[in-house]
Design a protein around this motif. Structure first.
Motif: not given
Lengths: 423, 163
Positions: A415-417, A413, A307-309, A199, A249, A36, A420, A32
């Protein structure tokens, strides 16, 4: 690494499952960081925090120490907080106003615009040494949208405004509550750790399914104060609230307000004396934005995940919250209150009071979220025996998804996937 | 009682009694120590001296929300404090720093240990700043401010119990 996928996303059978390993495996956290945090636009701070030339804030962003500041020309900068000599952080204060940063180790001295301006014992360097070669290093990319500043370390997929996609509309709804068109971060920072994977706070920040179970004591407090809280049950029915994907995301839950808003929906907790001011704030919204837009700003609560945080929750008050992984099972949360610039003293006090009823480590709700997430993390130690989490709520329906469904979680998830697993 | 003549020993007795009520989770008993317009504050760690009307705090309760907080903490659904933490507060360096006609201002150091299962021990260290009303019935808490020394809450997580 096993060949098990991170997610199972079967839209035909309405199945969405999350591999619990992604919340406990340190190798995934390292992945990540590279895929990310080293590549996405990451929130640094708000322009109001560095209003004047020389103002600075030190932050940890994407695993690096950063000096977020306004230089002598008034430009917003974000430097890597490291001396060009032998790496020490050159700024150690949380915030302040400075014309120079001096490294405590050997005294190298930098101007607020980044130039190296003094090297003690300068005569010991040869002719090839030039100060101009050693300024503080700017982050590779820095950009803002309506006062919110983001940085990026790697080659980003798209410029910030384009990347924000549908999230821009929801940031606009927050900023539009300010008669001056500007919002500001209010003094006082809430910083606390949660012993849980970072997450899980993405999920929790806009998971309206949990409201009744996790926050029953908050709802009871509101009911005792005279607020009609039958609406949350109603939220389980169509048309009261939706969850939606905003692209890249980003996602949001968008609800009809029931628990009061400083801009501008009165509840008994604000007191009779607040009625006139709330009405005036509302009238200003209507005059400036028109009736329909004013209702949109004042009568809906929106929990936005960029996204992401980055989370911007525009509910019983506005909170801006970001969080970073410390380790795979621990995150550090930083949260601020946001309010219209130029807000009256009484409206500001009401905004803060309303904030604290729900939000933050001493609020009547957030500590129970912290507890819930820590219970999730504890439960995840069974991930070898119980490897999948079930997240398919709402997949069987056409059209709008409810705020209590899990479409917005799946959006994150997916977009995260994609990031990743990309080649 | 007379605000001019309250002694440190009397103040200490009062604070130690309060600590025993809080550590014993007798929160209704604790409410009985408060005035009808009491306030309870925990400032944000980075702005310990900010004005709560203009600065984000961790806790800034008027008496209405104090009572709501106590009611909440009595519920099995106050998840952050159910099962309840075991707390132990050590109070020292008690000083009367000002005397008014009907109140005194008091400062004291505190170390509050909060114990939960699995060796989750949080140590909250800081200074209590009280305004104590001096009444015919003895001392009462008009304002209670718990100022934490830590630079951020960090590993302390939340402040869901009465600090």
């Amino acid at each position: 690494m096993t060949s098990e996928p991170y997610i199972i996303d079967d839209r035909d059978r309405h199945v969405f499952r999350l591999n619990r390993r992604v919340l406990v495996d340190p190798d995934i956290l390292e992945r990540e960081r590279r895929r990310i945090f080293d590549r996405a636009w990451i929130y640094v701070g708000h322009e109001s925090e560095i209003a004047k030339p020389g103002d600075f804030r030190t932050r940890h962003v994407a695993g690096r120490p950063i000096i977020f500041c306004r230089d002598s020309h008034g430009s917003v900068r974000a430097y890597l907080n490291t001396c060009r000599h032998r790496a020490a952080m050159v700024c150690r204060e949380r915030q302040g106003n400075a014309s120079r940063f001096t490294c405590v180790y050997h005294g190298w001295n930098y101007a607020i615009d980044g130039r190296l301006i003094r090297v003690p014992g300068r005569e010991s360097y040869g002719p090839a040494f030039r100060e101009a070669d050693f300024p503080l290093v700017d982050v590779p990319r820095l950009d803002s949208y309506r006062g919110f500043w983001f940085l990026a370390f790697g080659a980003v997929a798209s410029p910030l405004a384009e990347n924000l996609a549908g999230a821009r509309e929801y940031i606009d709804l927050v900023v539009d509550q300010s008669p001056t068109g500007e919002m500001e971060i209010i003094a006082g920072t809430q910083e606390y750790d949660i012993r849980a994977n970072w997450k899980l706070l993405v999920e929790n920040s806009f998971d309206d399914y949990h409201l009744a179970a996790t926050h029953s004591t908050y709802l009871e407090y509101m009911r005792d104060s005279g607020v009609n809280v039958t609406v949350p049950r109603g939220l389980l029915m169509p048309a009261h609230g939706i969850g939606k994907s905003l692209g890249n995301g980003h996602a949001v839950v968008d609800n009809i307000n029931f628990r009061g808003r400083p801009v501008a929906a009165w509840i008994p907790l604000y007191g009779e004396e607040a009625k006139a001011e709330i009405a005036a704030i509302r009238a200003e919204l209507v005059a400036r934005l028109g009736e329909a837009r004013a209702k949109r700003v004042a009568d809906t609560n929106r929990n936005l995940v960029v996204f992401p945080n980055l989370v911007i929750n525009d509910g019983s008050s506005v909170t801006v919250r970001t969080f970073v992984p410390v380790s795979v099972d621990r995150m550090r949360v930083t949260a601020w209150a946001l309010g219209p610039k130029g807000e009256s003293e009484s409206a500001r006090a009401r905004r803060l009071d309303s904030f604290l009823t729900f939000y933050g480590p001493g609020g009547l709700a957030t500590p129970d979220d912290v507890e819930a997430l820590e219970m999730v993390q504890a439960g995840l130690s069974t991930c070898h025996e119980v490897p999948w989490s079930e997240m398919s709520r709402g997949m069987n329906k056409e059209g709008d998804q409810l705020n209590t469904d899990e479409l917005h979680l799946r959006t994150f998830w997916r977009h995260w996937n994609a990031l990743m697993t990309a080649a | 009682m007379d605000a001019e003549r309250v002694t440190r020993t009397e103040v200490e007795d009062f604070l130690f009694h309060e600590a025993a009520l809080l550590d014993g989770w007798d929160l209704d008993g604790w409410l009985g120590l408060l005035t009808e317009d009491a306030h309870y504050f925990v400032p944000s760690n980075d702005a310990p001296d900010g004005d709560p009307r203009a600065t984000l705090y961790t806790i800034a309760d008027d008496i209405y929300r104090i009572r709501g907080r106590v009611k909440r903490l009595g519920s099995r659904e106050a998840h952050a404090e159910f099962p309840r933490s075991r707390t132990r507060r050590l109070i020292s360096n008690v000083r009367i720093v000002a005397r008014g006609t009907d109140h005194i201002d008091v400062r004291a150091n505190f170390a509050v240990y909060r114990n939960r299962r699995n060796e989750r021990i949080g140590l909250y260290v800081g200074e209590y700043r009280y305004r104590l009303a001096v009444t015919a019935d003895g001392l009462r808490i008009a304002e209670r401010r718990a100022v934490l020394d830590s630079e951020e809450l960090g590993g302390l997580g939340s402040v869901a119990f009465i600090l």
